[in-house]
Enzyme design. Sequence first.
Site: not given
Length: 236
Positions: A47, A74, A76, A78, A91, A178, A180, A223
Site C-alpha cells: 500500500h 483497509d 489496518h 496504515d 506500507h 487495500d 486485506d 496488496e
Amino acid sequence: MPIPEVRSPGKGPKYLKEIHRACARLAEKVESVLKKGYTPLVIGGDHSVAIGTITGVASHYRKRDEAVGLIWVDAHADMNTPETSPTGNIHGMPLSAVLGLGALQLVNLGGFSPKVDPNNVALIGIRDLDPAERDIVRRSGIRAFTMRDVDELGMSRVMREAISAVTDRTVGFHLSFDLDGLDPEIAPGVGTPVRGGIGFREAHLLMEMVADSGRMVSLEATELNPILDTKNRTGS
C-alpha cells in the site's frame, strides 16, 4: 523499483529511497493521466504506492485550486510513523504520510503537504492496529469506521457518512482499496490477512454507492498477491 531481495533496506523506514523514487514516478504518471481527462486506475503491490497515487491526484487538483477527498478501505490504519512502527515497513505508514506525518521525503513528495485535509478522509474496515497507531488515528481528525461500526451501523450508513465527509467542499474523492480490508474467506491472496473483514455483499454495496455518488476521481487496488491466492479467488 528493484526487488527488495537485491537491495539493502537501509536505516529507518525500510527501502525509503527506492519507495520515494517509485512514488515520485507514479505521482507524475497519475497527474498526466488526469490532465488528459482520464480516470487513473492503479493496481499496486503493497500500500505504499498510495503515497504516489494520492500525491499525483492532489497535485492535479491543487493546481486548479480544488481539494480532493479520500476513502481508504483497509484492515489496518496504515497510520504508523517511523517512530511508532514496530517493523519499519512503509506500507504501514502511507496514510500518515499523505496527512503530513512521518518521513519528510514522503510527506513532502510533490512539494506540498498535506495532500488531503483530515476532515475529508474516511477510513473503513479497520480491525488490526498497533497500540501507538491507535492514538495517531484518534488525534488525526479523520473519520474512522471499524468493523464493529460496519456491523452495528451497516455498510449503507457507513458509506453515506463517509461519502458525505470526503465530498464536503472537494471536487471528489480518491478511493484507495487495500484488498486485506476484505475478509480472508473471500480474499485470501493478501500478505497480511485479518479475519472478520468486509464481506462479499458489503464490498459490492460499498462500490455500488461509490459509483452512485458520481464523485470518485481515481481508484487504486493494492496488496493482491497471486502467490498467496486460492484458485484466483481474490483476483476474480
